[in-house]
Design a protein around this motif. Sequence first.
Motif, PDB file in Angstrom:
ATOM      1  N   VAL A  71      32.399   4.347   6.595  1.00 22.75           N
ATOM      2  CA  VAL A  71      31.311   3.420   6.273  1.00 22.75           C
ATOM      3  C   VAL A  71      31.814   2.311   5.345  1.00 22.75           C
ATOM      4  O   VAL A  71      31.502   1.129   5.541  1.00 22.75           O
ATOM      5  CB  VAL A  71      30.136   4.174   5.622  1.00 22.75           C
ATOM      6  CG1 VAL A  71      29.093   3.199   5.081  1.00 22.75           C
ATOM      7  CG2 VAL A  71      29.494   5.123   6.627  1.00 22.75           C
ATOM      8  N   ALA A  72      32.610   2.690   4.342  1.00 23.76           N
ATOM      9  CA  ALA A  72      33.156   1.694   3.412  1.00 23.76           C
ATOM     10  C   ALA A  72      34.059   0.702   4.139  1.00 23.76           C
ATOM     11  O   ALA A  72      34.023  -0.509   3.868  1.00 23.76           O
ATOM     12  CB  ALA A  72      33.926   2.393   2.296  1.00 23.76           C
ATOM     13  N   MET A  73      34.873   1.194   5.076  1.00 17.86           N
ATOM     14  CA  MET A  73      35.745   0.303   5.837  1.00 17.86           C
ATOM     15  C   MET A  73      34.932  -0.632   6.725  1.00 17.86           C
ATOM     16  O   MET A  73      35.271  -1.806   6.872  1.00 17.86           O
ATOM     17  CB  MET A  73      36.717   1.133   6.679  1.00 17.86           C
ATOM     18  CG  MET A  73      37.776   1.868   5.886  1.00 17.86           C
ATOM     19  SD  MET A  73      38.863   2.893   6.920  1.00 17.86           S
ATOM     20  CE  MET A  73      39.661   1.652   7.936  1.00 17.86           C
ATOM     21  N   ALA A  74      33.848  -0.127   7.298  1.00 15.10           N
ATOM     22  CA  ALA A  74      33.008  -0.964   8.148  1.00 15.10           C
ATOM     23  C   ALA A  74      32.318  -2.050   7.333  1.00 15.10           C
ATOM     24  O   ALA A  74      32.224  -3.212   7.767  1.00 15.10           O
ATOM     25  CB  ALA A  74      31.972  -0.098   8.866  1.00 15.10           C
ATOM     26  N   VAL A  75      31.847  -1.695   6.133  1.00 16.92           N
ATOM     27  CA  VAL A  75      31.170  -2.672   5.275  1.00 16.92           C
ATOM     28  C   VAL A  75      32.136  -3.771   4.850  1.00 16.92           C
ATOM     29  O   VAL A  75      31.784  -4.965   4.833  1.00 16.92           O
ATOM     30  CB  VAL A  75      30.576  -1.970   4.038  1.00 16.92           C
ATOM     31  CG1 VAL A  75      30.086  -2.995   3.011  1.00 16.92           C
ATOM     32  CG2 VAL A  75      29.434  -1.054   4.456  1.00 16.92           C
ATOM     33  N   ARG A  77      34.828  -4.540   6.452  1.00 12.87           N
ATOM     34  CA  ARG A  77      35.490  -5.041   7.654  1.00 12.87           C
ATOM     35  C   ARG A  77      37.004  -4.843   7.612  1.00 12.87           C
ATOM     36  O   ARG A  77      37.782  -5.738   7.930  1.00 12.87           O
ATOM     37  CB  ARG A  77      35.157  -6.519   7.862  1.00 12.87           C
ATOM     38  CG  ARG A  77      33.665  -6.768   8.090  1.00 12.87           C
ATOM     39  CD  ARG A  77      33.373  -8.230   8.335  1.00 12.87           C
ATOM     40  NE  ARG A  77      31.937  -8.437   8.565  1.00 12.87           N
ATOM     41  CZ  ARG A  77      31.385  -9.626   8.789  1.00 12.87           C
ATOM     42  NH1 ARG A  77      32.160 -10.720   8.822  1.00 12.87           N
ATOM     43  NH2 ARG A  77      30.076  -9.733   8.981  1.00 12.87           N
ATOM     44  N   GLU A  78      37.372  -3.657   7.191  1.00 17.74           N
ATOM     45  CA  GLU A  78      38.788  -3.297   7.151  1.00 17.74           C
ATOM     46  C   GLU A  78      39.253  -2.850   8.531  1.00 17.74           C
ATOM     47  O   GLU A  78      38.516  -2.150   9.251  1.00 17.74           O
ATOM     48  CB  GLU A  78      39.014  -2.161   6.146  1.00 17.74           C
ATOM     49  CG  GLU A  78      38.824  -2.554   4.705  1.00 17.74           C
ATOM     50  CD  GLU A  78      40.038  -3.250   4.127  1.00 17.74           C
ATOM     51  OE1 GLU A  78      41.062  -3.342   4.845  1.00 17.74           O
ATOM     52  OE2 GLU A  78      39.963  -3.702   2.975  1.00 17.74           O
ATOM     53  N   ARG A  79      40.456  -3.232   8.891  1.00 17.89           N
ATOM     54  CA  ARG A  79      41.024  -2.833  10.177  1.00 17.89           C
ATOM     55  C   ARG A  79      41.934  -1.630   9.999  1.00 17.89           C
ATOM     56  O   ARG A  79      42.513  -1.416   8.943  1.00 17.89           O
ATOM     57  CB  ARG A  79      41.818  -3.991  10.788  1.00 17.89           C
ATOM     58  CG  ARG A  79      40.954  -5.193  11.148  1.00 17.89           C
ATOM     59  CD  ARG A  79      41.805  -6.259  11.798  1.00 17.89           C
ATOM     60  NE  ARG A  79      41.017  -7.408  12.224  1.00 17.89           N
ATOM     61  CZ  ARG A  79      41.533  -8.483  12.828  1.00 17.89           C
ATOM     62  NH1 ARG A  79      42.853  -8.534  13.074  1.00 17.89           N
ATOM     63  NH2 ARG A  79      40.746  -9.482  13.189  1.00 17.89           N
ATOM     64  N   LEU A  80      42.057  -0.859  11.071  1.00 15.74           N
ATOM     65  CA  LEU A  80      42.967   0.274  11.052  1.00 15.74           C
ATOM     66  C   LEU A  80      44.412  -0.221  11.037  1.00 15.74           C
ATOM     67  O   LEU A  80      44.721  -1.285  11.579  1.00 15.74           O
ATOM     68  CB  LEU A  80      42.740   1.166  12.281  1.00 15.74           C
ATOM     69  CG  LEU A  80      41.406   1.898  12.350  1.00 15.74           C
ATOM     70  CD1 LEU A  80      41.289   2.634  13.683  1.00 15.74           C
ATOM     71  CD2 LEU A  80      41.253   2.881  11.195  1.00 15.74           C
ATOM     72  N   HIS A 200      49.144  -3.119   4.456  1.00 18.91           N
ATOM     73  CA  HIS A 200      47.778  -2.663   4.692  1.00 18.91           C
ATOM     74  C   HIS A 200      47.097  -2.390   3.355  1.00 18.91           C
ATOM     75  O   HIS A 200      47.741  -2.034   2.367  1.00 18.91           O
ATOM     76  CB  HIS A 200      47.771  -1.407   5.553  1.00 18.91           C
ATOM     77  CG  HIS A 200      48.463  -1.563   6.864  1.00 18.91           C
ATOM     78  ND1 HIS A 200      47.944  -2.307   7.901  1.00 18.91           N
ATOM     79  CD2 HIS A 200      49.646  -1.076   7.317  1.00 18.91           C
ATOM     80  CE1 HIS A 200      48.767  -2.279   8.930  1.00 18.91           C
ATOM     81  NE2 HIS A 200      49.810  -1.531   8.599  1.00 18.91           N
ATOM     82  N   SER A 201      45.778  -2.524   3.329  1.00 21.27           N
ATOM     83  CA  SER A 201      45.035  -2.269   2.101  1.00 21.27           C
ATOM     84  C   SER A 201      44.979  -0.778   1.816  1.00 21.27           C
ATOM     85  O   SER A 201      45.165   0.059   2.708  1.00 21.27           O
ATOM     86  CB  SER A 201      43.619  -2.827   2.218  1.00 21.27           C
ATOM     87  OG  SER A 201      42.858  -2.041   3.123  1.00 21.27           O
ATOM     88  N   ASN A 202      44.718  -0.449   0.549  1.00 23.11           N
ATOM     89  CA  ASN A 202      44.586   0.950   0.166  1.00 23.11           C
ATOM     90  C   ASN A 202      43.465   1.637   0.942  1.00 23.11           C
ATOM     91  O   ASN A 202      43.604   2.780   1.384  1.00 23.11           O
ATOM     92  CB  ASN A 202      44.305   1.049  -1.337  1.00 23.11           C
ATOM     93  CG  ASN A 202      45.547   0.804  -2.166  1.00 23.11           C
ATOM     94  OD1 ASN A 202      46.651   1.105  -1.732  1.00 23.11           O
ATOM     95  ND2 ASN A 202      45.364   0.255  -3.343  1.00 23.11           N
ATOM     96  N   LEU A 203      42.338   0.962   1.074  1.00 25.82           N
ATOM     97  CA  LEU A 203      41.192   1.555   1.766  1.00 25.82           C
ATOM     98  C   LEU A 203      41.522   1.847   3.222  1.00 25.82           C
ATOM     99  O   LEU A 203      41.166   2.899   3.754  1.00 25.82           O
ATOM    100  CB  LEU A 203      39.984   0.618   1.677  1.00 25.82           C
ATOM    101  CG  LEU A 203      38.702   1.097   2.364  1.00 25.82           C
ATOM    102  CD1 LEU A 203      38.272   2.447   1.821  1.00 25.82           C
ATOM    103  CD2 LEU A 203      37.590   0.063   2.192  1.00 25.82           C
ATOM    104  N   SER A 204      42.221   0.946   3.872  1.00 35.33           N
ATOM    105  CA  SER A 204      42.603   1.154   5.255  1.00 35.33           C
ATOM    106  C   SER A 204      43.541   2.349   5.397  1.00 35.33           C
ATOM    107  O   SER A 204      43.393   3.179   6.304  1.00 35.33           O
ATOM    108  CB  SER A 204      43.270  -0.105   5.812  1.00 35.33           C
ATOM    109  OG  SER A 204      43.760   0.111   7.118  1.00 35.33           O
TER     110      SER A 204
END
Length: 318
Positions: A71-75, A77-80, A200-204
């Motif tokens: 959900v956090a990645m979708a909010v 807009r983080e890509r895999l 890549h970001s930490n969240l991704s």
Amino acid sequence: MSTTAPSRATSSTPTSTTVPRRPALDWRIRFAALSLIWGFSFLLIKVGTDGYAPFQVTFGRLLFGTLVLAVAMAVKRERLPRGRRTWLHLTVAALLLNAAPFSLFAYSELTIPSTLAGICNATSPLWGMALSMVALSEDRPTRRRVAGLGLGFLGVLTVLGAWQGFHGLDVTGTAMALLASLCYPVGWIYVRRTLAGSGHSNLSLIGSQLGVATLQLALVTPLFAGFPSSFPLVPLLAVAALGALGTGLAVLVQYGLVNEVGPTTAQMVTYFIPVIATAAGVAVLGESLSWNTPVGAAIVLAGAALTQSRARAKPKAQ
């Protein structure tokens, strides 16, 4: 209970005209909340294993944690991440930092109290310092660090009651908890060597890592634990809280703290976890507590703090 990925700025770096948004909650409040969440995680594991097999608890924990990060990645807009090599490294990291330690802690709490599991978790900085001095050339074995390691492992022996021949101690469960705490620094070193600077970001990275760990447990759990024959409510709620709060939300809070106050201050949460885990186990679950457990835990934390401290630089002569 950390799931740390390599520290790196996110892809959306603010420009000179962008004013960074201030978090709604003061970092001290979030620090205290993170300490409580991770401290109570060992209690939640114990409650979860009252109704479900350890692998089932771990699978549920990872599933709920992955959903929160998805959900956090979708909010945001983080890509895999892309690239087969990156996903291969994420698979190893997921095993070392999530699937293996989470499962080991769950199995250990079948036979040891949650208080002991929480204290074993506090040995991670000690294992990490010992390993980094061997595996990472920039971490030199100073006298201060060696003294901290010796003091920390003396605290472990105190917790375990070595002078009385480990009487009344379940060796297998304790060994599992200590092995789980060893998995974290091994995973951190692996991630540092392979995924740091990947772009890549930490969240991704951590979201993908948890997703891979969930798939790993989805394959293992049916083979060794099967499917639950019933779904008792209280253990199910414990597993859901363990995953959504202790694995998903906690990671987001942790990265927010690292970005705001730096990794050194953020990692101090490690020293509060065993204190809260012990208090929760005694107050809520009614677990017994002998004198050597808190005394040994204090020695472990003192040793861990000493390994992380640095001597003051001597002023240069004019």
